[in-house]
Scaffold this active site. Sequence first.
Site, PDB file in Angstrom:
ATOM      1  N   CYS A   1      -8.284  -2.484  30.038  1.00  0.00           N
ATOM      2  CA  CYS A   1      -8.154  -3.073  31.227  1.00  0.00           C
ATOM      3  C   CYS A   1      -8.921  -2.659  32.206  1.00  0.00           C
ATOM      4  O   CYS A   1      -8.763  -1.490  32.512  1.00  0.00           O
ATOM      5  CB  CYS A   1      -6.603  -3.362  31.488  1.00  0.00           C
ATOM      6  SG  CYS A   1      -6.474  -4.333  32.916  1.00  0.00           S
TER       7      CYS A   1
ATOM      8  N   GLY B   1     -18.572 -12.561  24.965  1.00  0.00           N
ATOM      9  CA  GLY B   1     -19.397 -13.743  25.145  1.00  0.00           C
ATOM     10  C   GLY B   1     -19.748 -14.558  23.915  1.00  0.00           C
ATOM     11  O   GLY B   1     -20.737 -15.021  23.742  1.00  0.00           O
TER      12      GLY B   1
HETATM   13  C1  DHB Z   1      -5.699  -7.848  32.119  1.00  0.00           C
HETATM   14  C2  DHB Z   1      -7.280  -7.923  32.133  1.00  0.00           C
HETATM   15  C3  DHB Z   1      -7.869  -7.276  30.990  1.00  0.00           C
HETATM   16  O1  DHB Z   1      -9.156  -7.167  30.846  1.00  0.00           O
HETATM   17  C4  DHB Z   1      -6.931  -6.577  30.112  1.00  0.00           C
HETATM   18  O2  DHB Z   1      -7.570  -5.874  29.040  1.00  0.00           O
HETATM   19  C5  DHB Z   1      -5.451  -6.576  30.228  1.00  0.00           C
HETATM   20  C6  DHB Z   1      -5.182  -7.394  31.169  1.00  0.00           C
HETATM   21  C7  DHB Z   1      -5.285  -8.390  33.132  1.00  0.00           C
HETATM   22  O3  DHB Z   1      -5.848  -8.699  34.434  1.00  0.00           O
HETATM   23  O4  DHB Z   1      -3.933  -8.949  33.104  1.00  0.00           O
END
Ligand code: DHB
Length: 291
Positions: A121, A230
Amino acid sequence: MLEISIKNIKMKNPLMLASGILDLTKSSMERIKDAGAIVTKSIGIHARKGYENPTFFDAGVGILNAMGLPNPGIDEYIKEIDGIKVDVLIGSIFGEDDKEFGYLAKKIAPYINAIEMNMSCPHAKKFGMEYPTNEIDNAVKEAKKSKKPVFVKLGMENLIERAEKAVDGGADAIVAINTIKAMAIDIDVAMPVLSNKIGGYSGKAIKPIGVRCVYELASNFDLPIIGVGGITNARDVIEYMMAGATAVQIGTGIYYEGEGIFTKIKDELKKWLNKNGYDSIKDIIGLALKK
Ligand code: DHB
Protein backbone atom coordinates in the site's frame (compact mmCIF):
# COMPACT_ATOMS: atom_id res chain seq x y z
CA MET A 1 -8.30 -24.36 -21.94
CA LEU A 2 -8.05 -21.46 -19.45
CA GLU A 3 -7.30 -23.49 -16.30
CA ILE A 4 -4.14 -22.68 -14.34
CA SER A 5 -2.90 -23.69 -10.93
CA ILE A 6 -0.73 -22.10 -8.26
CA LYS A 7 0.49 -24.55 -5.61
CA ASN A 8 -2.54 -26.70 -4.77
CA ILE A 9 -5.01 -24.06 -5.94
CA LYS A 10 -6.78 -24.78 -9.19
CA MET A 11 -8.38 -21.84 -10.99
CA LYS A 12 -10.85 -22.10 -13.88
CA ASN A 13 -9.12 -19.13 -15.52
CA PRO A 14 -6.15 -16.85 -14.67
CA LEU A 15 -8.30 -13.78 -13.90
CA MET A 16 -8.46 -12.64 -10.28
CA LEU A 17 -10.41 -9.77 -8.73
CA ALA A 18 -7.69 -7.50 -7.25
CA SER A 19 -7.84 -6.49 -3.60
CA GLY A 20 -9.74 -3.33 -2.76
CA ILE A 21 -12.48 -3.40 -5.39
CA LEU A 22 -15.99 -4.76 -4.71
CA ASP A 23 -14.61 -6.99 -1.99
CA LEU A 24 -15.85 -5.68 1.35
CA THR A 25 -19.09 -7.67 1.26
CA LYS A 26 -19.98 -11.29 0.57
CA SER A 27 -22.64 -10.34 -1.99
CA SER A 28 -20.38 -8.09 -4.10
CA MET A 29 -17.72 -10.84 -4.26
CA GLU A 30 -20.24 -13.56 -5.11
CA ARG A 31 -21.47 -11.44 -8.05
CA ILE A 32 -18.12 -11.80 -9.88
CA LYS A 33 -18.85 -15.27 -11.24
CA ASP A 34 -16.34 -15.45 -14.08
CA ALA A 35 -13.20 -14.67 -12.10
CA GLY A 36 -10.88 -17.58 -11.37
CA ALA A 37 -10.29 -16.19 -7.88
CA ILE A 38 -11.42 -13.32 -5.67
CA VAL A 39 -9.04 -11.38 -3.42
CA THR A 40 -10.61 -9.78 -0.35
CA LYS A 41 -10.19 -6.19 0.78
CA SER A 42 -7.00 -5.87 2.87
CA ILE A 43 -7.97 -6.65 6.46
CA GLY A 44 -6.13 -5.66 9.65
CA ILE A 45 -6.56 -6.56 13.29
CA HIS A 46 -8.69 -3.56 14.26
CA ALA A 47 -11.47 -1.68 12.47
CA ARG A 48 -10.29 1.42 10.57
CA LYS A 49 -12.46 4.21 9.24
CA GLY A 50 -9.99 5.20 6.52
CA TYR A 51 -9.25 8.74 5.34
CA GLU A 52 -11.76 11.57 4.93
CA ASN A 53 -13.08 12.26 1.43
CA PRO A 54 -11.96 12.95 -1.24
CA THR A 55 -10.36 9.49 -1.44
CA PHE A 56 -10.77 8.92 -5.20
CA PHE A 57 -9.95 11.07 -8.23
CA ASP A 58 -10.16 10.33 -11.96
CA ALA A 59 -6.96 11.96 -13.25
CA GLY A 60 -7.95 11.45 -16.88
CA VAL A 61 -5.01 9.21 -17.75
CA GLY A 62 -5.53 6.99 -14.69
CA ILE A 63 -7.07 6.86 -11.25
CA LEU A 64 -5.72 8.22 -7.97
CA ASN A 65 -6.96 6.80 -4.69
CA ALA A 66 -6.05 6.90 -1.04
CA MET A 67 -8.71 5.12 1.00
CA GLY A 68 -6.59 4.57 4.11
CA LEU A 69 -7.11 0.83 4.53
CA PRO A 70 -10.72 1.11 5.71
CA ASN A 71 -11.91 -2.28 6.99
CA PRO A 72 -14.08 -3.70 9.75
CA GLY A 73 -11.24 -5.58 11.50
CA ILE A 74 -10.59 -9.32 11.24
CA ASP A 75 -13.29 -10.54 13.67
CA GLU A 76 -16.12 -8.71 11.88
CA TYR A 77 -14.78 -9.55 8.43
CA ILE A 78 -14.64 -13.27 9.15
CA LYS A 79 -18.37 -13.17 9.87
CA GLU A 80 -18.85 -11.51 6.46
CA ILE A 81 -16.95 -14.17 4.46
CA ASP A 82 -18.15 -17.21 6.42
CA GLY A 83 -20.03 -19.45 3.97
CA ILE A 84 -19.21 -17.32 0.90
CA LYS A 85 -19.86 -19.03 -2.42
CA VAL A 86 -16.89 -18.31 -4.68
CA ASP A 87 -14.59 -20.84 -6.37
CA VAL A 88 -11.34 -19.57 -4.85
CA LEU A 89 -11.02 -16.91 -2.14
CA ILE A 90 -7.70 -15.24 -1.32
CA GLY A 91 -7.57 -13.37 1.99
CA SER A 92 -5.62 -10.10 1.84
CA ILE A 93 -4.11 -9.02 5.16
CA PHE A 94 -1.93 -6.13 6.36
CA GLY A 95 0.02 -5.82 9.58
CA GLU A 96 2.74 -3.73 11.17
CA ASP A 97 4.97 -6.62 12.28
CA ASP A 98 5.42 -10.38 11.91
CA LYS A 99 3.23 -11.10 14.94
CA GLU A 100 0.29 -9.22 13.41
CA PHE A 101 0.71 -11.01 10.07
CA GLY A 102 0.93 -14.36 11.87
CA TYR A 103 -2.17 -13.62 13.93
CA LEU A 104 -4.22 -12.47 10.95
CA ALA A 105 -3.12 -15.40 8.75
CA LYS A 106 -4.15 -17.91 11.40
CA LYS A 107 -7.51 -16.20 11.95
CA ILE A 108 -8.47 -15.96 8.28
CA ALA A 109 -7.06 -19.38 7.24
CA PRO A 110 -10.22 -21.48 7.80
CA TYR A 111 -12.20 -19.21 5.46
CA ILE A 112 -9.86 -18.85 2.48
CA ASN A 113 -7.76 -20.86 -0.01
CA ALA A 114 -4.62 -18.70 0.16
CA ILE A 115 -3.31 -15.59 1.85
CA GLU A 116 -2.13 -12.40 0.14
CA MET A 117 0.15 -10.28 2.33
CA ASN A 118 -0.22 -6.60 1.44
CA MET A 119 3.32 -5.23 1.59
CA SER A 120 2.79 -2.45 -0.89
CA CYS A 121 0.00 0.00 0.00
CA PRO A 122 1.76 3.22 -1.14
CA HIS A 123 0.66 5.65 1.59
CA ALA A 124 -0.31 4.01 4.91
CA LYS A 125 2.08 4.73 7.76
CA LYS A 126 4.04 1.61 8.87
CA PHE A 127 2.01 -0.72 6.64
CA GLY A 128 2.39 -1.67 3.01
CA MET A 129 5.40 -0.26 1.18
CA GLU A 130 6.77 1.15 4.43
CA TYR A 131 7.03 -2.37 5.84
CA PRO A 132 10.80 -2.79 6.31
CA THR A 133 12.43 -4.88 3.58
CA ASN A 134 14.71 -6.74 6.01
CA GLU A 135 11.68 -7.92 8.03
CA ILE A 136 9.64 -9.30 5.14
CA ASP A 137 11.07 -12.84 5.45
CA ASN A 138 10.04 -13.16 9.10
CA ALA A 139 6.53 -11.91 8.39
CA VAL A 140 6.14 -14.47 5.58
CA LYS A 141 7.41 -17.24 7.88
CA GLU A 142 4.77 -16.28 10.47
CA ALA A 143 1.99 -16.23 7.87
CA LYS A 144 3.13 -19.63 6.56
CA LYS A 145 2.36 -21.14 9.96
CA SER A 146 -1.31 -20.94 8.90
CA LYS A 147 -0.48 -23.86 6.51
CA LYS A 148 -2.09 -21.96 3.61
CA PRO A 149 -0.24 -20.89 0.46
CA VAL A 150 1.11 -17.37 1.00
CA PHE A 151 1.29 -14.79 -1.80
CA VAL A 152 3.20 -11.55 -1.18
CA LYS A 153 1.95 -8.40 -2.94
CA LEU A 154 4.75 -5.96 -3.73
CA GLY A 155 4.93 -2.61 -5.47
CA MET A 156 7.42 -1.44 -8.09
CA GLU A 157 9.71 0.15 -5.48
CA ASN A 158 12.78 -1.95 -4.50
CA LEU A 159 10.93 -4.85 -6.07
CA ILE A 160 13.73 -7.39 -6.57
CA GLU A 161 15.22 -6.76 -3.12
CA ARG A 162 11.81 -7.15 -1.45
CA ALA A 163 10.92 -10.21 -3.55
CA GLU A 164 14.19 -11.85 -2.49
CA LYS A 165 13.16 -11.46 1.15
CA ALA A 166 9.68 -12.81 0.43
CA VAL A 167 11.20 -15.84 -1.31
CA ASP A 168 13.60 -16.35 1.64
CA GLY A 169 10.59 -16.44 3.96
CA GLY A 170 8.93 -19.15 1.86
CA ALA A 171 6.47 -17.16 -0.29
CA ASP A 172 4.46 -19.35 -2.67
CA ALA A 173 3.91 -16.55 -5.21
CA ILE A 174 4.67 -12.87 -5.75
CA VAL A 175 1.89 -10.48 -6.75
CA ALA A 176 3.12 -7.36 -8.56
CA ILE A 177 2.50 -4.45 -8.79
CA ASN A 178 0.39 -2.26 -6.50
CA THR A 179 -0.65 1.31 -7.29
CA ILE A 180 2.17 3.83 -7.72
CA LYS A 181 2.68 6.73 -5.31
CA ALA A 182 1.29 9.87 -7.00
CA MET A 183 -0.71 13.08 -6.49
CA ALA A 184 -2.86 15.72 -8.16
CA ILE A 185 -3.30 19.43 -7.32
CA ASP A 186 -6.54 21.34 -7.76
CA ILE A 187 -5.12 24.57 -9.21
CA ASP A 188 -8.28 26.59 -8.54
CA VAL A 189 -7.85 26.21 -4.79
CA ALA A 190 -4.09 25.52 -4.86
CA MET A 191 -4.31 22.35 -2.82
CA PRO A 192 -3.95 18.60 -3.24
CA VAL A 193 -7.11 16.91 -4.47
CA LEU A 194 -6.98 13.90 -2.14
CA SER A 195 -7.51 14.45 1.58
CA ASN A 196 -4.39 12.33 2.22
CA LYS A 197 -2.56 14.45 -0.40
CA ILE A 198 -0.65 11.42 -1.73
CA GLY A 199 -2.40 8.42 -3.22
CA GLY A 200 -1.87 5.40 -5.45
CA TYR A 201 -2.04 5.70 -9.24
CA SER A 202 -3.64 2.90 -11.26
CA GLY A 203 -5.20 2.19 -14.64
CA LYS A 204 -4.08 1.67 -18.23
CA ALA A 205 -1.05 3.97 -17.95
CA ILE A 206 0.75 1.74 -15.44
CA LYS A 207 0.57 -1.45 -17.55
CA PRO A 208 4.04 -1.15 -19.12
CA ILE A 209 5.54 -0.71 -15.64
CA GLY A 210 3.68 -3.78 -14.37
CA VAL A 211 4.76 -5.85 -17.36
CA ARG A 212 8.40 -4.81 -16.86
CA CYS A 213 8.21 -5.75 -13.17
CA VAL A 214 6.69 -9.18 -13.91
CA TYR A 215 9.35 -9.81 -16.57
CA GLU A 216 12.13 -8.94 -14.11
CA LEU A 217 10.62 -11.10 -11.36
CA ALA A 218 10.20 -14.06 -13.71
CA SER A 219 13.79 -13.62 -14.90
CA ASN A 220 15.15 -13.65 -11.35
CA PHE A 221 13.00 -16.12 -9.42
CA ASP A 222 11.52 -19.56 -9.88
CA LEU A 223 8.06 -19.16 -8.37
CA PRO A 224 4.64 -18.19 -9.75
CA ILE A 225 4.14 -14.48 -10.46
CA ILE A 226 0.70 -12.87 -10.44
CA GLY A 227 0.67 -9.73 -12.62
CA VAL A 228 -1.40 -6.62 -11.78
CA GLY A 229 -1.64 -3.16 -13.29
CA GLY A 230 -3.67 -1.61 -16.09
CA ILE A 231 -5.40 -4.68 -17.49
CA THR A 232 -8.59 -3.92 -19.45
CA ASN A 233 -8.67 -6.59 -22.16
CA ALA A 234 -7.44 -10.05 -23.19
CA ARG A 235 -4.38 -8.70 -25.01
CA ASP A 236 -3.22 -7.12 -21.74
CA VAL A 237 -3.61 -10.47 -19.97
CA ILE A 238 -1.65 -12.26 -22.70
CA GLU A 239 1.08 -9.63 -22.47
CA TYR A 240 1.46 -10.15 -18.70
CA MET A 241 1.46 -13.93 -19.14
CA MET A 242 4.06 -13.85 -21.90
CA ALA A 243 6.19 -11.74 -19.54
CA GLY A 244 6.02 -14.62 -17.04
CA ALA A 245 2.79 -14.25 -15.07
CA THR A 246 0.83 -17.41 -14.23
CA ALA A 247 -2.26 -15.38 -13.35
CA VAL A 248 -3.33 -11.73 -13.30
CA GLN A 249 -5.45 -9.41 -11.18
CA ILE A 250 -7.95 -6.83 -12.36
CA GLY A 251 -9.06 -3.84 -10.28
CA THR A 252 -9.29 -0.44 -11.96
CA GLY A 253 -10.32 -2.23 -15.18
CA ILE A 254 -13.74 -2.66 -13.58
CA TYR A 255 -14.04 1.15 -13.36
CA TYR A 256 -13.46 1.40 -17.12
CA GLU A 257 -15.31 -1.71 -18.34
CA GLY A 258 -17.82 -2.62 -15.62
CA GLU A 259 -18.24 -5.87 -13.70
CA GLY A 260 -18.69 -7.80 -16.96
CA ILE A 261 -14.95 -7.41 -17.64
CA PHE A 262 -14.20 -10.94 -16.40
CA THR A 263 -16.74 -12.54 -18.75
CA LYS A 264 -15.59 -10.36 -21.64
CA ILE A 265 -11.87 -11.14 -21.16
CA LYS A 266 -12.45 -14.86 -20.57
CA ASP A 267 -14.32 -15.12 -23.90
CA GLU A 268 -11.70 -13.02 -25.73
CA LEU A 269 -8.91 -15.21 -24.33
CA LYS A 270 -10.52 -18.40 -25.61
CA LYS A 271 -10.96 -16.87 -29.07
CA TRP A 272 -7.34 -15.68 -29.19
CA LEU A 273 -5.93 -19.04 -28.06
CA ASN A 274 -8.03 -20.91 -30.65
CA LYS A 275 -7.05 -18.51 -33.43
CA ASN A 276 -3.37 -18.82 -32.57
CA GLY A 277 -3.33 -22.61 -32.17
CA TYR A 278 -2.81 -22.95 -28.40
CA ASP A 279 -4.58 -25.77 -26.51
CA SER A 280 -3.94 -24.27 -23.10
CA ILE A 281 -3.26 -20.81 -21.73
CA LYS A 282 -0.42 -22.37 -19.74
CA ASP A 283 1.52 -22.63 -23.01
CA ILE A 284 1.94 -18.86 -23.27
CA ILE A 285 3.40 -18.34 -19.76
CA GLY A 286 6.88 -16.84 -20.08
CA LEU A 287 7.04 -17.07 -23.89
CA ALA A 288 8.62 -13.61 -24.17
CA LEU A 289 11.29 -14.52 -21.61
CA LYS A 290 12.86 -16.94 -24.03
CA LYS A 291 13.43 -14.40 -26.78
C1 DHB B 1 -5.22 1.04 0.08
C2 DHB B 1 -4.54 1.25 -1.09
C3 DHB B 1 -3.66 0.29 -1.56
O1 DHB B 1 -2.97 0.42 -2.72
C4 DHB B 1 -3.46 -0.85 -0.86
O2 DHB B 1 -2.59 -1.77 -1.30
C5 DHB B 1 -4.16 -1.07 0.30
C6 DHB B 1 -5.03 -0.12 0.76
C7 DHB B 1 -6.15 2.02 0.65
O3 DHB B 1 -6.05 3.21 0.38
O4 DHB B 1 -7.01 1.61 1.45
